[in-house]
Design a protein around this motif. Structure first.
Motif, PDB file in Angstrom:
ATOM      1  N   LEU A  30       0.831  -1.204   0.000  1.00  0.00           N
ATOM      2  CA  LEU A  30       0.000   0.000   0.000  1.00  0.00           C
ATOM      3  C   LEU A  30       0.867   1.256   0.000  1.00  0.00           C
ATOM      4  CD1 LEU A  30      -2.813   1.282   0.169  1.00  0.00           C
ATOM      5  CD2 LEU A  30      -2.682   1.080   2.660  1.00  0.00           C
ATOM      6  N   LEU A  31       1.892   1.264   0.847  1.00  0.00           N
ATOM      7  CA  LEU A  31       2.800   2.411   0.889  1.00  0.00           C
ATOM      8  C   LEU A  31       3.497   2.596  -0.458  1.00  0.00           C
ATOM      9  CD1 LEU A  31       4.277   4.656   2.423  1.00  0.00           C
ATOM     10  CD2 LEU A  31       5.939   2.939   3.185  1.00  0.00           C
ATOM     11  N   SER A  89      12.018   1.640   1.512  1.00  0.00           N
ATOM     12  CA  SER A  89      10.949   0.917   0.833  1.00  0.00           C
ATOM     13  C   SER A  89      11.159  -0.576   1.029  1.00  0.00           C
ATOM     14  CB  SER A  89      10.936   1.247  -0.662  1.00  0.00           C
ATOM     15  OG  SER A  89       9.931   0.511  -1.320  1.00  0.00           O
ATOM     16  N   CYS A  90      10.104  -1.263   1.413  1.00  0.00           N
ATOM     17  CA  CYS A  90      10.164  -2.718   1.523  1.00  0.00           C
ATOM     18  C   CYS A  90      10.071  -3.324   0.127  1.00  0.00           C
ATOM     19  CB  CYS A  90       9.020  -3.218   2.400  1.00  0.00           C
ATOM     20  SG  CYS A  90       8.923  -5.019   2.538  1.00  0.00           S
ATOM     21  N   GLU A  91      10.628  -4.525  -0.039  1.00  0.00           N
ATOM     22  CA  GLU A  91      10.572  -5.153  -1.358  1.00  0.00           C
ATOM     23  C   GLU A  91       9.144  -5.469  -1.779  1.00  0.00           C
ATOM     24  OE1 GLU A  91      10.613  -8.668   1.396  1.00  0.00           O
ATOM     25  OE2 GLU A  91      11.537  -6.696   1.326  1.00  0.00           O
ATOM     26  N   PRO A 116       6.093  -1.264  -7.851  1.00  0.00           N
ATOM     27  CA  PRO A 116       5.328  -0.116  -8.375  1.00  0.00           C
ATOM     28  C   PRO A 116       6.140   1.171  -8.415  1.00  0.00           C
ATOM     29  CG  PRO A 116       4.011  -1.352  -6.792  1.00  0.00           C
ATOM     30  CD  PRO A 116       5.402  -1.903  -6.714  1.00  0.00           C
ATOM     31  N   ILE A 117       6.999   1.370  -7.419  1.00  0.00           N
ATOM     32  CA  ILE A 117       7.832   2.575  -7.394  1.00  0.00           C
ATOM     33  C   ILE A 117       8.818   2.560  -8.557  1.00  0.00           C
ATOM     34  CG2 ILE A 117       9.523   3.873  -6.041  1.00  0.00           C
ATOM     35  CD1 ILE A 117       8.224   2.728  -3.520  1.00  0.00           C
ATOM     36  N   ILE A 118       9.440   1.410  -8.790  1.00  0.00           N
ATOM     37  CA  ILE A 118      10.398   1.285  -9.894  1.00  0.00           C
ATOM     38  C   ILE A 118       9.702   1.525 -11.232  1.00  0.00           C
ATOM     39  CG2 ILE A 118      11.931  -0.300 -11.115  1.00  0.00           C
ATOM     40  CD1 ILE A 118      13.009   0.695  -8.448  1.00  0.00           C
ATOM     41  N   ASP A 156      -5.444   1.907  -8.391  1.00  0.00           N
ATOM     42  CA  ASP A 156      -5.282   1.057  -9.578  1.00  0.00           C
ATOM     43  C   ASP A 156      -4.030   0.198  -9.464  1.00  0.00           C
ATOM     44  OD1 ASP A 156      -7.566   2.078 -10.700  1.00  0.00           O
ATOM     45  OD2 ASP A 156      -6.532   3.571 -11.933  1.00  0.00           O
ATOM     46  N   GLU A 157      -2.944   0.817  -9.026  1.00  0.00           N
ATOM     47  CA  GLU A 157      -1.673   0.102  -8.894  1.00  0.00           C
ATOM     48  C   GLU A 157      -1.763  -0.967  -7.814  1.00  0.00           C
ATOM     49  OE1 GLU A 157       1.807  -0.350 -10.631  1.00  0.00           O
ATOM     50  OE2 GLU A 157       1.418   1.801 -10.599  1.00  0.00           O
ATOM     51  N   PHE A 158      -2.474  -0.645  -6.735  1.00  0.00           N
ATOM     52  CA  PHE A 158      -2.598  -1.578  -5.619  1.00  0.00           C
ATOM     53  C   PHE A 158      -3.287  -2.870  -6.056  1.00  0.00           C
ATOM     54  CE2 PHE A 158      -4.999  -3.290  -1.998  1.00  0.00           C
ATOM     55  CZ  PHE A 158      -3.979  -3.477  -1.084  1.00  0.00           C
ATOM     56  N   PHE A 159      -4.381  -2.737  -6.784  1.00  0.00           N
ATOM     57  CA  PHE A 159      -5.106  -3.934  -7.208  1.00  0.00           C
ATOM     58  C   PHE A 159      -4.360  -4.677  -8.314  1.00  0.00           C
ATOM     59  CE2 PHE A 159      -8.671  -1.717  -5.146  1.00  0.00           C
ATOM     60  CZ  PHE A 159      -9.153  -2.757  -4.366  1.00  0.00           C
ATOM     61  N   ASP A 160      -3.652  -3.933  -9.153  1.00  0.00           N
ATOM     62  CA  ASP A 160      -2.876  -4.583 -10.203  1.00  0.00           C
ATOM     63  C   ASP A 160      -1.721  -5.377  -9.603  1.00  0.00           C
ATOM     64  OD1 ASP A 160      -2.219  -5.041 -13.009  1.00  0.00           O
ATOM     65  OD2 ASP A 160      -0.473  -3.791 -12.617  1.00  0.00           O
ATOM     66  N   THR A 161      -1.034  -4.774  -8.638  1.00  0.00           N
ATOM     67  CA  THR A 161       0.091  -5.441  -7.983  1.00  0.00           C
ATOM     68  C   THR A 161      -0.385  -6.510  -7.013  1.00  0.00           C
ATOM     69  OG1 THR A 161       1.372  -3.393  -8.131  1.00  0.00           O
ATOM     70  CG2 THR A 161       2.161  -5.058  -6.581  1.00  0.00           C
ATOM     71  N   GLY A 162      -1.503  -6.244  -6.350  1.00  0.00           N
ATOM     72  CA  GLY A 162      -1.982  -7.129  -5.297  1.00  0.00           C
ATOM     73  C   GLY A 162      -2.283  -8.538  -5.765  1.00  0.00           C
ATOM     74  N   ARG A 163      -2.773  -8.681  -6.983  1.00  0.00           N
ATOM     75  CA  ARG A 163      -3.111 -10.031  -7.454  1.00  0.00           C
ATOM     76  C   ARG A 163      -1.863 -10.894  -7.581  1.00  0.00           C
ATOM     77  NH1 ARG A 163      -4.769  -8.859 -13.806  1.00  0.00           N
ATOM     78  NH2 ARG A 163      -3.129  -7.325 -14.218  1.00  0.00           N
ATOM     79  N   TYR A 164      -0.755 -10.271  -7.976  1.00  0.00           N
ATOM     80  CA  TYR A 164       0.494 -11.026  -8.080  1.00  0.00           C
ATOM     81  C   TYR A 164       1.065 -11.317  -6.694  1.00  0.00           C
ATOM     82  CZ  TYR A 164       0.159 -10.005 -13.009  1.00  0.00           C
ATOM     83  OH  TYR A 164      -0.287  -9.933 -14.304  1.00  0.00           O
ATOM     84  N   LEU A 165       0.855 -10.395  -5.776  1.00  0.00           N
ATOM     85  CA  LEU A 165       1.264 -10.636  -4.395  1.00  0.00           C
ATOM     86  C   LEU A 165       0.515 -11.836  -3.825  1.00  0.00           C
ATOM     87  CD1 LEU A 165       2.647  -9.761  -1.693  1.00  0.00           C
ATOM     88  CD2 LEU A 165       0.603  -8.382  -1.274  1.00  0.00           C
ATOM     89  N   VAL A 166      -0.787 -11.890  -4.045  1.00  0.00           N
ATOM     90  CA  VAL A 166      -1.608 -12.990  -3.525  1.00  0.00           C
ATOM     91  C   VAL A 166      -1.164 -14.317  -4.136  1.00  0.00           C
ATOM     92  CG1 VAL A 166      -3.934 -13.974  -3.510  1.00  0.00           C
ATOM     93  CG2 VAL A 166      -3.596 -11.551  -2.982  1.00  0.00           C
ATOM     94  N   PHE A 167      -0.964 -14.324  -5.441  1.00  0.00           N
ATOM     95  CA  PHE A 167      -0.556 -15.557  -6.117  1.00  0.00           C
ATOM     96  C   PHE A 167       0.812 -16.024  -5.619  1.00  0.00           C
ATOM     97  CE2 PHE A 167       1.344 -17.735  -9.884  1.00  0.00           C
ATOM     98  CZ  PHE A 167       0.488 -18.823  -9.897  1.00  0.00           C
ATOM     99  N   GLY A 168       1.743 -15.091  -5.514  1.00  0.00           N
ATOM    100  CA  GLY A 168       3.071 -15.443  -5.026  1.00  0.00           C
ATOM    101  C   GLY A 168       3.048 -15.919  -3.587  1.00  0.00           C
ATOM    102  N   THR A 169       2.208 -15.299  -2.771  1.00  0.00           N
ATOM    103  CA  THR A 169       2.105 -15.686  -1.366  1.00  0.00           C
ATOM    104  C   THR A 169       1.490 -17.072  -1.217  1.00  0.00           C
ATOM    105  OG1 THR A 169       1.870 -13.361  -0.746  1.00  0.00           O
ATOM    106  CG2 THR A 169       1.196 -14.991   0.887  1.00  0.00           C
ATOM    107  N   LEU A 170       0.536 -17.399  -2.062  1.00  0.00           N
ATOM    108  CA  LEU A 170      -0.048 -18.748  -2.041  1.00  0.00           C
ATOM    109  C   LEU A 170       1.028 -19.802  -2.289  1.00  0.00           C
ATOM    110  CD1 LEU A 170      -3.446 -18.360  -3.956  1.00  0.00           C
ATOM    111  CD2 LEU A 170      -3.153 -19.231  -1.631  1.00  0.00           C
ATOM    112  N   ILE A 171       1.883 -19.537  -3.268  1.00  0.00           N
ATOM    113  CA  ILE A 171       2.955 -20.487  -3.576  1.00  0.00           C
ATOM    114  C   ILE A 171       3.955 -20.554  -2.427  1.00  0.00           C
ATOM    115  CG2 ILE A 171       4.867 -20.991  -5.147  1.00  0.00           C
ATOM    116  CD1 ILE A 171       3.258 -19.609  -7.356  1.00  0.00           C
TER     117      ILE A 171
END
Length: 300
Positions: free
Chosen positions: A30-31, A72-74, A79-81, A180-195
């Protein structure tokens, strides 16, 4: 609630770890997306060029060390990059920032210092290791390979000029971009976290400890463990410290360096934005330098 009572314990543990990683990562995502929105609306390419050095190598160094004052945390760095790259920040400046910002910022350095019993040695070793990797990546992009790392479909079709907007309109637009960025990035975060959470449950840790006898295999095992655990850099030092007696200094240092640069959830977000060629280069160069550096750490 009966359905939960019928689930195997391993599945419940999987869910628990998944939720804990998400809770740990979401504030930083989020940050990161809020900062991305601010950069999009308030930072113009002219402002960027004003602060960047003219010399390529100095730009590499600028990107390497600006993370010290730009924490910044990884979890939220991608999104910042992306936004920096879209604002015409060279990749050989942005990528060193990607490598060092989650490691050399004061919060993480203090956590490292505290986790290892107020040891300045581990703090310095981690700082130096991250700096070496970042400079190597920057030099690679500046002088050796194609520095165009964004996917074509990740690039904006045109530059948005917000200079005519009032301050409250800019804030609204920045927040809209952040959402917009949060939801776009968040789906990959969720998928990666599941794995990542599944691998923590279903990949036996005794397999890793069994094969980690020699210095090189121990380093590789700890790098793999960091990739699997996908910890935030603010917390990984405490896990690393708990493994120090089992693996030793060099493998633990590899754990502390590779984790904030490359883990499962971060990789998923990188795949969404960066070209495969660059991701392979990033992983290969980072891993090789970390292995060499940690082997050196093991003998000093």
């Amino acid at each position: 609630m009966d359905i939960f009572n019928q689930l195997p314990d391993s599945v419940l543990q999987w869910f628990a770890i998944f939720i804990s990683i998400i809770i740990e990562a979401l504030p930083f995502v989020l940050l990161g997306t809020i900062l991305s929105g601010i950069i999009e609306v308030f930072i113009t390419p002219d402002i960027v060029n004003k602060f960047l050095p003219k010399n390529k190598f100095l730009r590499v160094l600028f990107g390497t060390f600006v993370g010290f004052v730009f924490p910044s945390c990884e979890c939220g760095i991608i999104p910042i990059i992306n936004r920096f790259l879209e604002k015409k920040v060279p990749s050989y400046t942005a990528v060193p920032f990607l490598a060092t910002a989650p490691i050399i910022n004061p919060i993480v350095l203090f956590a490292t210092y505290s986790a290892f019993g107020n040891s300045i040695r581990f703090l310095i070793l981690r700082f130096v290791g991250a700096t070496i990797v970042a400079i190597a990546l920057g030099v690679m992009l500046a002088f050796l390979v194609d520095d165009n790392i964004l996917k074509e479909d990740a690039k904006p079709t045109h530059f948005h000029d917000y200079s005519d907007k009032k301050w409250y309109q800019k804030i609204f637009l920045a927040l809209a971009h952040a959402i917009d960025e949060f939801f776009d990035t968040g789906r990959y975060l969720v998928f990666g976290t599941l794995i990542a959470s599944a691998m923590q449950i279903y990949l036996p840790t005794r397999v890793l400890t069994t094969i980690g006898h020699s210095p090189i295999t121990a380093i590789l095992v700890m790098m793999l463990l960091a990739f699997i655990l996908s910890l935030c850099s603010e917390a990984d030092a405490f896990i690393g410290a708990s493994l120090l007696s089992t693996f030793g200094i060099a493998p633990v240092m590899a754990f502390l360096l590779i984790g904030p640069m490359i883990d499962i959830k971060n990789l998923m977000m990188m795949v969404n934005s960066f070209k495969t060629r660059f991701i392979v280069q990033f992983i290969s160069v980072s891993s090789l330098i970390i292995i060499i550096y940690c082997l050196f750490v093991g003998v000093i």
